[in-house]
Design a protein around this motif. Structure first.
Motif, PDB file in Angstrom:
ATOM      1  N   ARG A 315       3.747   9.100  -2.508  1.00  0.00           N
ATOM      2  CA  ARG A 315       4.160   7.918  -1.605  1.00  0.00           C
ATOM      3  C   ARG A 315       3.562   7.883  -0.449  1.00  0.00           C
ATOM      4  O   ARG A 315       3.129   6.697  -0.010  1.00  0.00           O
ATOM      5  N   PHE A 316       3.416   8.820   0.443  1.00  0.00           N
ATOM      6  CA  PHE A 316       2.974   8.903   1.578  1.00  0.00           C
ATOM      7  C   PHE A 316       1.439   8.739   1.832  1.00  0.00           C
ATOM      8  O   PHE A 316       0.937   8.205   2.653  1.00  0.00           O
ATOM      9  N   TYR A 317       0.671   9.268   0.577  1.00  0.00           N
ATOM     10  CA  TYR A 317      -0.531   9.036   0.560  1.00  0.00           C
ATOM     11  C   TYR A 317      -0.857   7.477   0.368  1.00  0.00           C
ATOM     12  O   TYR A 317      -2.032   7.062   0.968  1.00  0.00           O
ATOM     13  N   LYS A 318      -0.113   6.927  -0.455  1.00  0.00           N
ATOM     14  CA  LYS A 318      -0.553   5.412  -0.666  1.00  0.00           C
ATOM     15  C   LYS A 318      -0.091   4.605   0.537  1.00  0.00           C
ATOM     16  O   LYS A 318      -0.577   3.565   1.059  1.00  0.00           O
ATOM     17  N   LEU A 319       0.926   4.915   1.412  1.00  0.00           N
ATOM     18  CA  LEU A 319       1.443   4.500   2.605  1.00  0.00           C
ATOM     19  C   LEU A 319       0.215   4.460   3.592  1.00  0.00           C
ATOM     20  O   LEU A 319      -0.137   3.672   4.426  1.00  0.00           O
ATOM     21  N   GLN A 320      -0.534   5.494   3.473  1.00  0.00           N
ATOM     22  CA  GLN A 320      -1.722   5.643   4.345  1.00  0.00           C
ATOM     23  C   GLN A 320      -2.846   4.782   4.248  1.00  0.00           C
ATOM     24  O   GLN A 320      -3.098   4.073   5.030  1.00  0.00           O
ATOM     25  N   LEU A 321      -3.024   4.373   2.885  1.00  0.00           N
ATOM     26  CA  LEU A 321      -3.945   3.540   2.349  1.00  0.00           C
ATOM     27  C   LEU A 321      -3.266   2.167   2.893  1.00  0.00           C
ATOM     28  O   LEU A 321      -4.151   1.191   3.266  1.00  0.00           O
ATOM     29  N   GLU A 322      -2.087   1.830   2.695  1.00  0.00           N
ATOM     30  CA  GLU A 322      -1.455   0.532   3.082  1.00  0.00           C
ATOM     31  C   GLU A 322      -1.702   0.260   4.446  1.00  0.00           C
ATOM     32  O   GLU A 322      -1.705  -0.789   4.894  1.00  0.00           O
ATOM     33  N   SER A 323      -1.461   1.264   5.411  1.00  0.00           N
ATOM     34  CA  SER A 323      -1.582   1.313   6.719  1.00  0.00           C
ATOM     35  C   SER A 323      -2.921   0.582   7.295  1.00  0.00           C
ATOM     36  O   SER A 323      -3.097   0.066   8.239  1.00  0.00           O
ATOM     37  N   ARG A 324      -3.981   0.732   6.340  1.00  0.00           N
ATOM     38  CA  ARG A 324      -5.499   0.286   6.671  1.00  0.00           C
ATOM     39  C   ARG A 324      -5.824  -1.016   6.482  1.00  0.00           C
ATOM     40  O   ARG A 324      -6.804  -1.756   6.498  1.00  0.00           O
ATOM     41  N   GLN A 325      -4.830  -1.687   5.696  1.00  0.00           N
ATOM     42  CA  GLN A 325      -4.919  -3.167   5.151  1.00  0.00           C
ATOM     43  C   GLN A 325      -4.868  -4.078   6.138  1.00  0.00           C
ATOM     44  O   GLN A 325      -5.191  -5.447   6.164  1.00  0.00           O
TER      45      GLN A 325
END
Length: 343
Positions: A315-325
């Motif tokens: 979940r936190f890994y996906k959140l890191q990707l989301e932060s770059r959008q």
């Protein structure tokens, strides 16, 4: 030929080194690469400013004229003596097309019966599979020296050697901290230690507080406390340390990277221990190994359910990707995600 850094250092320690006429120092540790390249030049060239015995050629020069290196290597020095030619600007950021003129220039030189010359090519971050390394290694008149990044043991020894010269000792937890946070670049490590020794002043022993205050790569102490709070699933402590970090103006992107690393290390240790690896062996096998706060780390591994830990990491890994959008503020995304890890 291939040499290890120790072989080159041993040769440079002799009164009259017997070096092949082309020395390429390359690898992951840019600091060691630069230091060894400089050591070869200084050993073979007593006067670094002597225009008759030295020459500098850049990658840009070779792009314009690949034959320039051979011309310089074939030139007789005025008054005799060994000429030293430094090739500058070679690094792992160059593309294959940008490296090709360098490799071609090296190949031209190695096909000729040269004498009274040393060509030195420092190539930080260049890979062992590169065309340059392969070209140098296959010739008896040339040597390639690969420099790996320092291991934990290397950093430990380097730190102790440096501090011994400064007449200082170091506390065990301070040493563990330095081993975990230094070692990517020997020159950077040296500079960090110089600042640390200066900051410690007259103190005979380097402490963890000295390291946290003086080492520029040192994260805030609150980040370590936050990681532990997440590992313990302590919602109140997570909230408290996160607020302290935000008050300090701490970069939450950096914090998120360390949190993700902490979760990954917990998960890896748990997987190894579930497979029968002893706790001590599992903690040593992590990269980097756990040297600082072992009991606390082990307690988190043992008490965090594996399925829930895997879910938190994913979940936190996906959140890191989301932060770059860029849809919402990255700091807002990190804050929300970090608070969620405390549940």
């Amino acid at each position: 030929m291939k040499w290890k850094p120790a072989q080159l250092q041993a040769e440079l320690g002799k009164q009259t080194p017997n070096l092949p006429y082309l020395v390429c120092v390359y690898g992951d540790d840019a600091g060691v690469v630069r230091q060894l390249g400089k050591a070869v030049v200084e050993k073979m060239l007593p006067d670094l400013n002597d225009p008759f015995l030295s020459d500098r050629i850049s990658v840009e020069d070779l792009h314009q004229e690949p034959g320039r290196l051979l011309d310089a290597a074939s030139t007789m020095s005025f008054g005799g003596g060994t000429r030293v030619i430094r090739v500058e600007g070679v690094n792992g950021d160059l593309t294959a097309n940008q490296m090709k003129p360098v490799v071609d220039a090296v190949k031209y030189c190695l096909e000729q019966p040269l004498s009274d010359v040393i060509i030195v090519i420092p190539a930080p971050r260049v890979d062992a599979k590169s065309a340059l390394a392969k070209e140098v290694e296959k010739h008896k008149v040339a040597v390639a020296i690969r420099c790996f990044q320092d291991t934990a043991r290397d950093v430990n020894g380097f730190v102790r050697s440096f501090l011994q010269k400064e007449n200082k000792t170091i506390a065990p937890n301070a040493m563990s901290f330095l081993v975990e946070n230094l070692g990517n670049d020997r020159e950077v490590t040296q500079r960090e230690l110089e600042v640390l020794a200066l900051y410690a002043g007259d103190a005979a022993e380097i402490t963890l507080d000295h390291c946290l205050a003086a080492v520029s790569s040192a994260p805030s102490l609150n980040i370590f406390k936050l990681c532990d709070a997440i590992g313990n699933r302590d919602k109140k402590a997570v909230d408290m340390h996160l607020q302290h970090m935000m008050e300090e103006g701490e970069d939450l992107f950096r914090a998120s990277t360390l949190i993700l690393r902490h979760l990954r290390r917990l998960l890896k240790a748990k997987e190894m221990m579930d497979a029968g690896t002893s706790s001590d062996a599992a903690l040593r096998a992590l990269a980097p190994p756990v040297l600082f706060g072992k009991p606390e780390f082990l307690r988190q591994v043992q008490t965090y359910p594996k399925a829930r830990l895997q879910q938190a990491y994913d979940r936190f890994y996906k959140l890191q990707l989301e932060s770059r959008q860029g849809v919402v503020s990255a700091n807002h995304v990190y804050e929300r995600g970090i608070l969620g890890l405390g549940l």
